[in-house]
Design a protein around this motif. Structure first.
Motif, PDB file in Angstrom:
ATOM      1  N   ALA A 133       0.823  -1.207   0.000  1.00 59.38           N
ATOM      2  CA  ALA A 133       0.000   0.000   0.000  1.00 59.38           C
ATOM      3  C   ALA A 133       0.857   1.257   0.000  1.00 59.38           C
ATOM      4  O   ALA A 133       0.519   2.251  -0.649  1.00 59.38           O
ATOM      5  CB  ALA A 133      -0.927  -0.006   1.213  1.00 59.38           C
ATOM      6  N   SER A 246      -4.641   0.874   8.872  1.00 65.67           N
ATOM      7  CA  SER A 246      -4.078   0.596   7.559  1.00 65.67           C
ATOM      8  C   SER A 246      -4.879   1.279   6.453  1.00 65.67           C
ATOM      9  O   SER A 246      -4.360   1.528   5.364  1.00 65.67           O
ATOM     10  CB  SER A 246      -4.023  -0.914   7.310  1.00 65.67           C
ATOM     11  OG  SER A 246      -5.326  -1.464   7.199  1.00 65.67           O
ATOM     12  N   PHE A 247      -6.132   1.621   6.722  1.00 63.05           N
ATOM     13  CA  PHE A 247      -6.965   2.275   5.718  1.00 63.05           C
ATOM     14  C   PHE A 247      -6.565   3.724   5.480  1.00 63.05           C
ATOM     15  O   PHE A 247      -7.054   4.353   4.539  1.00 63.05           O
ATOM     16  CB  PHE A 247      -8.440   2.206   6.125  1.00 63.05           C
ATOM     17  CG  PHE A 247      -9.087   0.888   5.826  1.00 63.05           C
ATOM     18  CD1 PHE A 247      -9.801   0.693   4.669  1.00 63.05           C
ATOM     19  CD2 PHE A 247      -8.948  -0.175   6.707  1.00 63.05           C
ATOM     20  CE1 PHE A 247     -10.388  -0.527   4.384  1.00 63.05           C
ATOM     21  CE2 PHE A 247      -9.532  -1.396   6.438  1.00 63.05           C
ATOM     22  CZ  PHE A 247     -10.245  -1.585   5.269  1.00 63.05           C
ATOM     23  N   TYR A 249      -4.037   4.580   4.208  1.00 64.93           N
ATOM     24  CA  TYR A 249      -3.420   4.575   2.895  1.00 64.93           C
ATOM     25  C   TYR A 249      -4.388   5.025   1.802  1.00 64.93           C
ATOM     26  O   TYR A 249      -3.961   5.414   0.707  1.00 64.93           O
ATOM     27  CB  TYR A 249      -2.904   3.175   2.563  1.00 64.93           C
ATOM     28  CG  TYR A 249      -1.610   2.817   3.239  1.00 64.93           C
ATOM     29  CD1 TYR A 249      -0.470   3.573   3.023  1.00 64.93           C
ATOM     30  CD2 TYR A 249      -1.521   1.719   4.086  1.00 64.93           C
ATOM     31  CE1 TYR A 249       0.721   3.247   3.634  1.00 64.93           C
ATOM     32  CE2 TYR A 249      -0.330   1.377   4.696  1.00 64.93           C
ATOM     33  CZ  TYR A 249       0.792   2.140   4.467  1.00 64.93           C
ATOM     34  OH  TYR A 249       1.972   1.813   5.064  1.00 64.93           O
ATOM     35  N   THR A 278      -2.689   0.711  -4.047  1.00 61.33           N
ATOM     36  CA  THR A 278      -3.002   1.044  -2.655  1.00 61.33           C
ATOM     37  C   THR A 278      -4.161   0.207  -2.144  1.00 61.33           C
ATOM     38  O   THR A 278      -4.107  -0.355  -1.046  1.00 61.33           O
ATOM     39  CB  THR A 278      -3.350   2.535  -2.536  1.00 61.33           C
ATOM     40  OG1 THR A 278      -2.238   3.319  -2.982  1.00 61.33           O
ATOM     41  CG2 THR A 278      -3.673   2.908  -1.093  1.00 61.33           C
ATOM     42  N   VAL A 282      -4.139  -2.590   0.968  1.00 60.83           N
ATOM     43  CA  VAL A 282      -5.034  -2.545   2.130  1.00 60.83           C
ATOM     44  C   VAL A 282      -5.820  -3.847   2.252  1.00 60.83           C
ATOM     45  O   VAL A 282      -6.012  -4.367   3.360  1.00 60.83           O
ATOM     46  CB  VAL A 282      -5.986  -1.335   2.031  1.00 60.83           C
ATOM     47  CG1 VAL A 282      -7.035  -1.381   3.124  1.00 60.83           C
ATOM     48  CG2 VAL A 282      -5.197  -0.032   2.125  1.00 60.83           C
ATOM     49  N   ASN A 286      -5.582  -6.603   5.391  1.00 65.64           N
ATOM     50  CA  ASN A 286      -6.754  -6.929   6.193  1.00 65.64           C
ATOM     51  C   ASN A 286      -7.343  -8.303   5.852  1.00 65.64           C
ATOM     52  O   ASN A 286      -8.465  -8.603   6.236  1.00 65.64           O
ATOM     53  CB  ASN A 286      -7.830  -5.853   6.012  1.00 65.64           C
ATOM     54  CG  ASN A 286      -7.448  -4.561   6.681  1.00 65.64           C
ATOM     55  OD1 ASN A 286      -7.570  -4.420   7.893  1.00 65.64           O
ATOM     56  ND2 ASN A 286      -6.950  -3.601   5.911  1.00 65.64           N
TER      57      ASN A 286
END
Length: 307
Positions: A133, A246-247, A249, A278, A282, A286
């Motif tokens: 990402a 992590s989101f 990104y 990206t 992500v 996840n």
């Protein structure tokens, strides 16, 4: 205990937070010609705090216990005052693309801090996804048509990264015994007081500023600050801090799209490819087999609605 899955309500909260936060870059840039970085930070936090105070009166959520106030106050000053001051001052000297790349280090910083503070163990799949990402983020920013140049002032953005990670991770244990809204509100009150010394000339600046610049301050206080932080903290409460963070990104690609609509900056092919990379990173970060808390924090899941 396995990390909770990202359900529809959690994803909705993440989406609201990212959309509002991504608009903040343009709003900050639009407001800075009329206000100092400290004035922008204080006005944004003050408007957000006013919204929180009104909501507290109406909804009367569970407020943090007095024993938690001494913990919330420094979290608010570090995670809000320091974050916004450092970012605003940095953006007066460095390219916005540089700032976006560095702010995208927040998920990595949050993951590392979560492993130390909350005992969350990160599998190799998550680390690989974060790396993919980050590559996509760099592609998007480099293709945005803006100069990317590092200079010493960029260190202030790194300060913002560390401050944000401390804020996100430090609040999570408190959500177990207080409402998400109450915890967030108290940190904003502390953050606003921390920024007060930088706003001594704000009344004069407001009197001289054109209405569109003032409108940018109002937007910053209402959308990215009040709505965005509440939605994000609800998502953090419903899942792991490293997983949700992590989101972040997604924020630079979304910001590029907002610039396309608002400022007429059309993204090129490389920008679109970078956005796809990206998203893929992500998704990988996840995927199942995500972070497993070694020392789980007991808490009851709440709906995606503050208070």
């Amino acid at each position: 205990m396995d990390t909770p899955r990202l359900d529809a309500r959690t994803l909705a909260c993440i989406g609201v937070a990212l959309l509002t936060w991504s608009s903040a870059y343009a709003a900050i840039a639009y407001a800075l010609p009329a206000f100092t970085p400290g004035e922008v930070a204080f006005a944004r936090l003050a408007i957000g705090s006013l919204c929180f105070a009104l909501w507290l009166l109406v909804k009367r959520p569970v407020l943090p216990a007095r024993r938690d106030w001494l913990r919330l106050a420094p979290l608010g000053v570090v995670g809000l005052t320091v974050y916004h001051l450092a970012l605003n001052y940095a953006e007066t000297r460095i390219a916005s693309g540089t700032a976006a790349i560095l702010i995208s280090l927040v998920p990595a910083a949050t993951a590392a801090l979560s492993a130390i503070w909350l005992g969350e163990r990160l599998p190799l799949r998550t680390l690989a996804g974060l790396g993919v990402a980050l590559v996509g983020v760099v592609m998007v920013v480099l293709a945005s048509g803006k100069q990317v140049r590092f200079e010493p002032m960029a260190a202030l953005v790194l300060v913002s990264v560390v401050a944000s990670a401390i804020y996100f991770v430090g609040q999570k244990p408190l959500f177990a015994r207080s409402s998400v809204f109450g915890v967030t509100a108290f940190t904003f009150f502390a953050g606003t007081l921390g920024a007060l010394p930088f706003a001594t000339h704000l009344p004069q600046a407001l009197a001289a500023a054109p209405w569109p610049r003032i409108g940018a301050l109002a937007w910053l206080g209402l959308a990215p600050t009040f709505v965005g932080y509440i939605a994000w903290n609800v998502a953090i409460h419903r899942s792991s801090a490293s997983q949700v963070s992590s989101f972040i990104y997604f924020s630079p690609p979304i910001a590029v799209l907002i610039g396309w609509v608002w400022l007429g900056e059309r993204p090129g092919l490389l920008t679109l490819v970078g956005g796809a990379v990206t998203v893929g990173g992500v998704i990988l970060a996840n995927a199942r087999g995500r972070a497993t808390p070694v020392r789980a924090v007991r808490m009851e899941a709440k709906p995606c609605e503050p208070g």
